[in-house]
Design a protein around this motif. Structure first.
Motif, short mmCIF file in Angstrom:
data_model
loop_
_atom_site.label_atom_id
_atom_site.label_comp_id
_atom_site.label_asym_id
_atom_site.label_seq_id
_atom_site.Cartn_x
_atom_site.Cartn_y
_atom_site.Cartn_z
N SER C 16 119.36 -57.39 4.18
CA SER C 16 119.01 -57.96 5.48
C SER C 16 118.60 -59.43 5.34
CB SER C 16 117.90 -57.15 6.15
OG SER C 16 116.73 -57.17 5.35
N VAL C 53 106.86 -36.30 4.21
CA VAL C 53 106.71 -37.73 3.91
C VAL C 53 108.10 -38.36 3.82
CG1 VAL C 53 105.87 -39.46 2.27
CG2 VAL C 53 104.53 -37.38 2.70
N GLN C 56 109.75 -38.49 7.28
CA GLN C 56 109.14 -39.47 8.17
C GLN C 56 109.62 -40.88 7.80
OE1 GLN C 56 107.53 -39.43 10.94
NE2 GLN C 56 107.07 -41.62 11.00
N ILE C 57 109.75 -41.16 6.51
CA ILE C 57 110.26 -42.48 6.09
C ILE C 57 111.70 -42.65 6.57
CG2 ILE C 57 110.93 -43.87 4.08
CD1 ILE C 57 108.41 -42.77 2.67
N ASP C 61 113.02 -45.47 9.10
CA ASP C 61 114.10 -46.37 8.66
C ASP C 61 115.27 -46.36 9.64
OD1 ASP C 61 112.89 -47.39 6.43
OD2 ASP C 61 113.89 -46.08 4.99
N ARG C 128 107.35 -49.25 18.14
CA ARG C 128 107.94 -48.94 16.83
C ARG C 128 108.82 -47.70 16.87
NH1 ARG C 128 104.36 -45.98 13.26
NH2 ARG C 128 104.09 -47.77 11.90
N LEU C 133 109.65 -50.87 12.76
CA LEU C 133 108.38 -51.54 12.47
C LEU C 133 108.43 -52.99 12.92
CD1 LEU C 133 107.78 -50.01 8.93
CD2 LEU C 133 106.68 -49.37 11.08
N PRO C 134 107.28 -53.54 13.34
CA PRO C 134 107.27 -54.91 13.87
C PRO C 134 107.50 -55.95 12.78
CG PRO C 134 105.03 -54.06 13.72
CD PRO C 134 105.94 -52.91 13.36
N PRO C 135 108.01 -57.12 13.16
CA PRO C 135 108.13 -58.22 12.20
C PRO C 135 106.74 -58.68 11.76
CG PRO C 135 108.66 -58.98 14.43
CD PRO C 135 108.50 -57.49 14.50
#
Lengths: 85, 99, 216
Positions: C16, C53, C56-57, C61, C128, C133-135
């Motif tokens: 990215s 876990v 959730q990741i 993503d 979110r 997720l926020p920058p």
């Protein structure tokens, strides 16, 4: 409807920003009932509180320091922090 | 915070490391399990004070808050946490070794 | 064994285009130890599972600004959906098939009279569960402090100049609602399909610090 945010400064977790306390705005909309964060934060059984969106002008919040007096800020405030203005 | 004097906005962006994503996941899952909530996360972050904001990264502050919340909720004791951290430390010198 | 050469070693950029965060191959930090320990204790005591876990990741993503872009593009091309979005953005997003969990979402519309911008002065509240997720800058002290007192200057630093006859409306996510800006549709995109329109919608335009842009 015009409302004023109470000018209280209690210690502990609250969700009312310092820069809005004591300021007057218009209710923009009612959002509904939500857990009181002041209890939720301490894992106490939370009471439900009305949450409203309030619109404040920059002039009201910042006075002469406002960048553009007619611009606005909208924020969610729990009703127990509001009084009629 | 709102309206306080502050400098330029730094536009640098980083991709999250695995350990940071895990901290995020732990907060979400511990909340779903009823052990904490967004307000209790924030309350501990606030109680950590200004210095923590200056010296710790975002997810460092979050794991400190999640950990504190877990102790408060009785999920584990501080003694258990200390024992576990000693074990983890003994596994190796990198995150990859220890996890 | 000598230090292996990693393809994400010092100074390299991710797909990215961002630098990698310090990761597996650096010295274990105190807070990383705490993450491993909290995770293992919660699993050992049966509060969560390792699979949860992992899942959730993966779920986080999979959330990205592309989801929000599809919502905005649909609102631009479908007046009935736009109306539903402005009434209840959370429900409208769910109806499009996005798993946004329990998030309460409000969409605020940019018009020729109003420009909206979103901030969280108390912490880092962000939609979110739709946008990911926020920058980093969104969570910074500078953005959170300044956006409520000098929003036009902040917007200008992001390259967005707002005319004086347009009202700037700052939304401070103080409590339980999350916000997405519905940018104004660029004139040159009229008649494009929702799929084509989605490429014009940037993350920053949904926070209010950017405008839609022609796809590169």
């Amino acid at each position: 409807m015009k409302v004023r945010v109470q000018n209280h400064w209690p210690p502990g977790h609250i969700r009312t920003p310092a820069y809005l306390r004591g300021k007057t705005g218009e209710i923009e909309r009612e959002i509904g009932l939500f857990n009181n964060p002041e209890q939720n934060a301490y894992r106490l059984p939370p009471q439900q509180r009305r949450l409203v969106r309030v619109r404040f002008t920059m002039a009201e919040i910042w006075g002469d320091a406002a960048e553009t007096p007619d611009d606005v800020i909208e924020a969610e405030i729990y009703a127990h922090w509001l009084e009629p203005a | 915070m709102g309206g306080d004097p502050a400098g330029n906005i730094n536009h640098d962006q980083h991709d999250f490391a695995l350990w940071e994503k895990r901290v995020d996941a732990l907060m979400v899952l511990a909340s779903s399990a009823g052990l904490m909530n967004t307000d209790s996360l924030r309350r501990v972050l606030e109680d950590m004070g200004e210095e923590a904001y200056e010296t710790m990264s975002y997810y460092e502050r979050w794991i400190a808050s999640v950990s504190q919340n877990m102790v408060e909720a009785g999920a584990f004791s501080t003694a258990e946490l200390a024992d576990k951290m000693a074990q983890v430390k003994a596994r190796g010198t990198t995150y990859g070794d220890a996890t | 064994m000598p230090h292996d050469h990693h393809d994400h070693d010092h100074g390299a950029l991710s797909p990215s285009g961002h630098p990698y965060r310090k990761d597996d191959d650096i010295v274990l930090s105190y807070w990383q130890m705490m993450e491993i320990s909290v995770r293992e204790l919660l699993i050992e005591k049966g509060h969560i599972t390792a699979a949860q876990v992992h899942n959730q990741i993966n779920t986080m993503d999979a959330r990205s600004p592309a989801n929000g872009a599809k919502v905005v593009a649909r609102a631009w091309s479908d007046p009935e959906f736009k109306s539903a979005l402005l009434t209840d953005a959370g429900q409208a997003s769910r109806d499009m098939g996005f798993d946004i969990g329990p998030m309460h979402l409000i969409a605020v519309e940019n018009t020729i009279l109003v420009h909206n911008v979103v901030v969280c002065t108390l912490c880092s509240c962000y939609p979110r569960n739709l946008l990911g997720l926020p920058p980093d800058w969104y969570k910074s002290r500078a953005y959170r402090s300044r956006t409520v007192i000098e929003p036009r200057k902040v917007l200008s630093e992001f390259g967005v100049e707002i005319a004086q006859d347009v009202q700037v409306r700052v939304h401070d996510s103080t409590a339980d609602m999350r916000y997405i800006v519905l940018p104004a549709q660029p004139k040159e995109t009229m008649g494009l399909s929702a799929d084509e329109l989605a490429y014009w919608v940037t993350r920053d335009s949904m926070i209010g610090v950017g405008l839609p842009q022609a796809p590169k």
